[in-house]
Motif scaffolding. Structure first.
Motif, PDB file in Angstrom:
ATOM      1  N   LEU A 113       0.840  -1.195   0.000  1.00  0.00           N
ATOM      2  CA  LEU A 113       0.000   0.000   0.000  1.00  0.00           C
ATOM      3  C   LEU A 113       0.875   1.245   0.000  1.00  0.00           C
ATOM      4  O   LEU A 113       1.913   1.284   0.662  1.00  0.00           O
ATOM      5  CB  LEU A 113      -0.908   0.020   1.231  1.00  0.00           C
ATOM      6  N   THR A 114       0.419   2.258  -0.715  1.00  0.00           N
ATOM      7  CA  THR A 114       1.143   3.528  -0.682  1.00  0.00           C
ATOM      8  C   THR A 114       0.818   4.243   0.634  1.00  0.00           C
ATOM      9  O   THR A 114      -0.149   3.900   1.322  1.00  0.00           O
ATOM     10  CB  THR A 114       0.717   4.436  -1.852  1.00  0.00           C
ATOM     11  N   LEU A 115       1.614   5.238   0.956  1.00  0.00           N
ATOM     12  CA  LEU A 115       1.357   6.029   2.153  1.00  0.00           C
ATOM     13  C   LEU A 115      -0.023   6.679   2.072  1.00  0.00           C
ATOM     14  O   LEU A 115      -0.772   6.681   3.051  1.00  0.00           O
ATOM     15  CB  LEU A 115       2.444   7.092   2.339  1.00  0.00           C
ATOM     16  N   GLU A 116      -0.372   7.184   0.906  1.00  0.00           N
ATOM     17  CA  GLU A 116      -1.680   7.821   0.734  1.00  0.00           C
ATOM     18  C   GLU A 116      -2.813   6.815   0.963  1.00  0.00           C
ATOM     19  O   GLU A 116      -3.811   7.133   1.623  1.00  0.00           O
ATOM     20  CB  GLU A 116      -1.798   8.422  -0.665  1.00  0.00           C
TER      21      GLU A 116
ATOM     22  N   VAL B 251      -1.218   7.050  10.459  1.00  0.00           N
ATOM     23  CA  VAL B 251      -0.115   6.462   9.711  1.00  0.00           C
ATOM     24  C   VAL B 251       0.945   7.530   9.557  1.00  0.00           C
ATOM     25  O   VAL B 251       0.674   8.640   9.109  1.00  0.00           O
ATOM     26  CB  VAL B 251      -0.590   5.971   8.323  1.00  0.00           C
ATOM     27  N   GLU B 252       2.131   7.185   9.963  1.00  0.00           N
ATOM     28  CA  GLU B 252       3.260   8.107   9.836  1.00  0.00           C
ATOM     29  C   GLU B 252       4.374   7.412   9.081  1.00  0.00           C
ATOM     30  O   GLU B 252       4.487   6.193   9.094  1.00  0.00           O
ATOM     31  CB  GLU B 252       3.763   8.536  11.210  1.00  0.00           C
ATOM     32  N   THR B 253       5.176   8.185   8.450  1.00  0.00           N
ATOM     33  CA  THR B 253       6.350   7.633   7.793  1.00  0.00           C
ATOM     34  C   THR B 253       7.568   8.376   8.312  1.00  0.00           C
ATOM     35  O   THR B 253       7.517   9.562   8.598  1.00  0.00           O
ATOM     36  CB  THR B 253       6.246   7.729   6.263  1.00  0.00           C
ATOM     37  N   GLU B 254       8.621   7.658   8.488  1.00  0.00           N
ATOM     38  CA  GLU B 254       9.846   8.245   9.006  1.00  0.00           C
ATOM     39  C   GLU B 254      10.952   8.023   7.996  1.00  0.00           C
ATOM     40  O   GLU B 254      11.162   6.906   7.525  1.00  0.00           O
ATOM     41  CB  GLU B 254      10.214   7.587  10.336  1.00  0.00           C
ATOM     42  N   ILE B 255      11.610   9.082   7.645  1.00  0.00           N
ATOM     43  CA  ILE B 255      12.711   8.990   6.703  1.00  0.00           C
ATOM     44  C   ILE B 255      13.982   9.403   7.447  1.00  0.00           C
ATOM     45  O   ILE B 255      14.058  10.492   8.013  1.00  0.00           O
ATOM     46  CB  ILE B 255      12.510   9.904   5.479  1.00  0.00           C
ATOM     47  N   ILE B 256      14.944   8.497   7.455  1.00  0.00           N
ATOM     48  CA  ILE B 256      16.212   8.762   8.146  1.00  0.00           C
ATOM     49  C   ILE B 256      17.324   8.758   7.104  1.00  0.00           C
ATOM     50  O   ILE B 256      17.460   7.809   6.332  1.00  0.00           O
ATOM     51  CB  ILE B 256      16.488   7.686   9.220  1.00  0.00           C
ATOM     52  N   VAL B 257      18.074   9.823   7.088  1.00  0.00           N
ATOM     53  CA  VAL B 257      19.211   9.930   6.179  1.00  0.00           C
ATOM     54  C   VAL B 257      20.472  10.017   7.008  1.00  0.00           C
ATOM     55  O   VAL B 257      20.580  10.870   7.897  1.00  0.00           O
ATOM     56  CB  VAL B 257      19.085  11.164   5.259  1.00  0.00           C
TER      57      VAL B 257
END
Length: 84
Positions: free
Chosen positions: A54-57, A75-81
């Motif tokens: 499933l997409t985030l949307e 629903v949350e998304t976490e991006i770590i760089v």
């Protein structure tokens, strides 16, 4: 067990009678069914929201659709760089 349904708690009468009518059962069985079902519902919803296909949307739309006044799915998304 007694559940107050007078005064400020009058809304509880409808909250119990509607599921009893829906399930075609008495009010006690309707309350027990609801208690059993809510745990299963929340676990199943979490499994759906965790799917990788499933997409985030889509996840956010599902979470919004399944949320109630008592259970709120987010629903949350976490991006770590990380850089060196």
């Amino acid at each position: 067990m007694r559940i107050r349904a007078d005064g400020d708690y009058a809304y509880r009468r409808d909250a119990i009678e509607h599921p009893a009518d829906f399930d075609d059962c008495n009010k006690t069985k309707a309350v027990v069914n609801a208690c059993d079902d809510v745990l299963h519902f929340v676990q199943a919803a979490c499994q759906v929201l965790a799917r990788d296909d499933l997409t985030l949307e889509q996840r956010q739309e599902i979470a919004e659709t399944l949320s109630t006044r008592v259970v709120d799915f987010e629903v949350e998304t976490e991006i770590i760089v990380t850089t060196d």
